[in-house]
Design a protein around this motif. Structure first.
Motif, PDB file in Angstrom:
ATOM      1  N   THR A   1      22.445 -11.219  40.563  1.00 22.56           N
ATOM      2  CA  THR A   1      23.232 -10.300  41.395  1.00 22.56           C
ATOM      3  C   THR A   1      23.348 -10.821  42.828  1.00 22.56           C
ATOM      4  OG1 THR A   1      21.302  -8.953  42.022  1.00 22.56           O
ATOM      5  CG2 THR A   1      22.538  -8.259  40.058  1.00 22.56           C
ATOM      6  N   ASP A   2      22.386 -11.631  43.258  1.00 24.44           N
ATOM      7  CA  ASP A   2      22.421 -12.178  44.620  1.00 24.44           C
ATOM      8  C   ASP A   2      21.441 -13.357  44.740  1.00 24.44           C
ATOM      9  OD1 ASP A   2      22.538 -12.686  47.331  1.00 24.44           O
ATOM     10  OD2 ASP A   2      22.531 -10.563  47.908  1.00 24.44           O
ATOM     11  N   PRO A   3      21.858 -14.536  44.213  1.00 20.74           N
ATOM     12  CA  PRO A   3      20.936 -15.681  44.144  1.00 20.74           C
ATOM     13  C   PRO A   3      20.313 -16.089  45.481  1.00 20.74           C
ATOM     14  CG  PRO A   3      22.862 -16.092  42.791  1.00 20.74           C
ATOM     15  CD  PRO A   3      23.144 -14.832  43.559  1.00 20.74           C
ATOM     16  N   SER A   4      21.041 -15.945  46.571  1.00 18.16           N
ATOM     17  CA  SER A   4      20.433 -16.372  47.835  1.00 18.16           C
ATOM     18  C   SER A   4      19.401 -15.345  48.310  1.00 18.16           C
ATOM     19  CB  SER A   4      21.489 -16.619  48.896  1.00 18.16           C
ATOM     20  OG  SER A   4      22.254 -15.455  49.088  1.00 18.16           O
ATOM     21  N   LYS A   5      19.679 -14.073  48.085  1.00 20.41           N
ATOM     22  CA  LYS A   5      18.744 -13.016  48.484  1.00 20.41           C
ATOM     23  C   LYS A   5      17.452 -13.089  47.661  1.00 20.41           C
ATOM     24  CE  LYS A   5      18.463  -7.961  48.819  1.00 20.41           C
ATOM     25  NZ  LYS A   5      19.183  -6.704  48.479  1.00 20.41           N
ATOM     26  N   TYR A   6      17.616 -13.411  46.382  1.00 22.57           N
ATOM     27  CA  TYR A   6      16.446 -13.422  45.481  1.00 22.57           C
ATOM     28  C   TYR A   6      15.967 -14.827  45.134  1.00 22.57           C
ATOM     29  CZ  TYR A   6      17.736  -8.522  44.952  1.00 22.57           C
ATOM     30  OH  TYR A   6      18.046  -7.211  45.198  1.00 22.57           O
ATOM     31  N   GLU A   7      16.256 -15.767  46.018  1.00 22.72           N
ATOM     32  CA  GLU A   7      15.868 -17.161  45.753  1.00 22.72           C
ATOM     33  C   GLU A   7      14.358 -17.294  45.573  1.00 22.72           C
ATOM     34  OE1 GLU A   7      16.417 -21.613  47.698  1.00 22.72           O
ATOM     35  OE2 GLU A   7      16.408 -19.858  49.003  1.00 22.72           O
ATOM     36  N   GLN A   8      13.600 -16.538  46.360  1.00 24.46           N
ATOM     37  CA  GLN A   8      12.139 -16.576  46.242  1.00 24.46           C
ATOM     38  C   GLN A   8      11.684 -15.510  45.252  1.00 24.46           C
ATOM     39  OE1 GLN A   8      10.380 -16.350  50.148  1.00 24.46           O
ATOM     40  NE2 GLN A   8      11.699 -17.959  50.963  1.00 24.46           N
ATOM     41  N   LEU A   9      10.781 -15.901  44.374  1.00 23.46           N
ATOM     42  CA  LEU A   9      10.366 -15.037  43.265  1.00 23.46           C
ATOM     43  C   LEU A   9       9.874 -13.662  43.725  1.00 23.46           C
ATOM     44  CD1 LEU A   9       9.937 -14.881  40.176  1.00 23.46           C
ATOM     45  CD2 LEU A   9       7.697 -15.912  40.507  1.00 23.46           C
ATOM     46  N   TYR A  10       9.153 -13.621  44.839  1.00 25.25           N
ATOM     47  CA  TYR A  10       8.536 -12.345  45.224  1.00 25.25           C
ATOM     48  C   TYR A  10       9.474 -11.417  45.992  1.00 25.25           C
ATOM     49  CZ  TYR A  10       4.406 -15.109  44.010  1.00 25.25           C
ATOM     50  OH  TYR A  10       3.510 -15.901  43.358  1.00 25.25           O
ATOM     51  N   SER A  11      10.680 -11.916  46.313  1.00 23.17           N
ATOM     52  CA  SER A  11      11.600 -11.083  47.099  1.00 23.17           C
ATOM     53  C   SER A  11      11.997  -9.815  46.338  1.00 23.17           C
ATOM     54  CB  SER A  11      12.838 -11.886  47.484  1.00 23.17           C
ATOM     55  OG  SER A  11      13.449 -12.420  46.326  1.00 23.17           O
ATOM     56  N   MET A  12      12.135  -9.915  45.010  1.00 22.92           N
ATOM     57  CA  MET A  12      12.506  -8.734  44.211  1.00 22.92           C
ATOM     58  C   MET A  12      11.406  -7.684  44.273  1.00 22.92           C
ATOM     59  SD  MET A  12      13.605 -10.622  40.710  1.00 22.92           S
ATOM     60  CE  MET A  12      14.443 -12.184  40.740  1.00 22.92           C
ATOM     61  N   VAL A  13      10.167  -8.172  44.189  1.00 25.02           N
ATOM     62  CA  VAL A  13       9.024  -7.254  44.214  1.00 25.02           C
ATOM     63  C   VAL A  13       8.932  -6.570  45.580  1.00 25.02           C
ATOM     64  CG1 VAL A  13       6.502  -7.077  44.038  1.00 25.02           C
ATOM     65  CG2 VAL A  13       7.756  -8.618  42.509  1.00 25.02           C
ATOM     66  N   GLN A  14       9.077  -7.369  46.635  1.00 20.37           N
ATOM     67  CA  GLN A  14       8.982  -6.804  47.990  1.00 20.37           C
ATOM     68  C   GLN A  14      10.027  -5.716  48.206  1.00 20.37           C
ATOM     69  OE1 GLN A  14       9.129 -10.712  49.561  1.00 20.37           O
ATOM     70  NE2 GLN A  14       7.019 -10.722  50.281  1.00 20.37           N
ATOM     71  N   GLU A  15      11.232  -5.960  47.675  1.00 19.33           N
ATOM     72  CA  GLU A  15      12.302  -4.971  47.802  1.00 19.33           C
ATOM     73  C   GLU A  15      11.934  -3.682  47.049  1.00 19.33           C
ATOM     74  OE1 GLU A  15      16.937  -5.628  47.643  1.00 19.33           O
ATOM     75  OE2 GLU A  15      16.159  -5.432  45.604  1.00 19.33           O
ATOM     76  N   GLU A  16      11.415  -3.848  45.825  1.00 19.28           N
ATOM     77  CA  GLU A  16      11.045  -2.661  45.020  1.00 19.28           C
ATOM     78  C   GLU A  16       9.878  -1.901  45.647  1.00 19.28           C
ATOM     79  OE1 GLU A  16      12.547  -4.069  40.581  1.00 19.28           O
ATOM     80  OE2 GLU A  16      10.425  -4.231  41.071  1.00 19.28           O
ATOM     81  N   VAL A  17       8.942  -2.633  46.237  1.00 24.39           N
ATOM     82  CA  VAL A  17       7.807  -1.978  46.904  1.00 24.39           C
ATOM     83  C   VAL A  17       8.336  -1.124  48.056  1.00 24.39           C
ATOM     84  CG1 VAL A  17       5.747  -2.366  48.329  1.00 24.39           C
ATOM     85  CG2 VAL A  17       6.057  -3.674  46.222  1.00 24.39           C
ATOM     86  N   GLN A  18       9.265  -1.681  48.822  1.00 30.79           N
ATOM     87  CA  GLN A  18       9.851  -0.930  49.949  1.00 30.79           C
ATOM     88  C   GLN A  18      10.610   0.302  49.456  1.00 30.79           C
ATOM     89  OE1 GLN A  18      12.049  -4.099  51.782  1.00 30.79           O
ATOM     90  NE2 GLN A  18      10.418  -4.629  53.203  1.00 30.79           N
TER      91      GLN A  18
END
Length: 202
Positions: free
Chosen positions: A66-83
């Motif tokens: 859905t957004d390869p540059s935003k989620y390039e780093q594996l933990y970015s998805m988790v950080q977003e969901e935690v927020q």
């Protein structure tokens, strides 16, 4: 070139980390995908594990795409969901990464058992690695279906022959365990840092 079933994943692991040391989403998921053909060689015994791993990879890949540059780093998805306070949902990417990492723990432990206990049957190697990794997070249902599946484990010698290809299988298993384990540990450490490493299956 001499190759075993581990050759593609060993090659892929060289690209999992960016130069600054962070784990990248796409290369990490690619390595997990490259392990799936190894599971095919187990036949029915690993069908549940394979579909579980495949489902979690797909979940994370879908989010990534859905957004390869935003989620390039594996933990970015988790950080977003935690927020967003959605990390604990059963269909969250956090949950997907956690179970994918646990399933990979199980496989690393299994291959380590095959390496260190040449006298063990495949069933014993599977059951032991399950007890050390996934079992404590599984409910009764998952645990009992897993136990039944492990009884379908293939003959060890035949399995080793099939996965050996033309390469040195023991050396590749050792390399695989040694190289992949630190990535998995990093995933656990990160998930623990946000308080999400101990979620259990319902």
């Amino acid at each position: 070139m001499a190759e075993t079933v581990f050759t593609p994943s060993l090659e892929g692991m060289k690209h999992v980390k960016a130069e600054n040391g962070v784990i990248l989403t796409k290369p990490f998921l690619e390595v997990c995908k490259q392990i799936l053909p190894v599971l095919d060689k187990f036949g029915a015994a690993m069908a549940i594990v394979k579909s579980d791993i495949g489902g979690n990879i797909t979940r994370l890949e879908n989010k990534y795409s859905t957004d390869p540059s935003k989620y390039e780093q594996l933990y970015s998805m988790v950080q977003e969901e935690v927020q967003n306070k959605t990390a604990k949902g059963s269909s969250s990417c956090t949950n997907g990464l956690l179970w994918l990492t646990r399933a990979m723990d199980f496989l690393v432990e299994l291959f380590r058992n095959l390496l260190e206990h040449p006298d063990w049957t495949m069933s014993l190697a599977c059951t032991d690695s399950y007890a050390k990794t996934l079992k404590k997070f599984h409910g009764w249902l998952a645990s009992s279906s897993f136990t039944v599946a492990m009884k379908l484990a293939p003959n060890r010698d035949k399995f080793m022959e099939v996965i050996s290809g033309t390469g040195d299988i023991n050396a590749d298993i050792e390399k695989f365990c040694a190289t992949f384990s630190p990535f998995l540990k990093e995933n656990h450490d990160f998930l623990a840092s946000v308080g999400l490493d101990d979620m259990k299956a319902s």
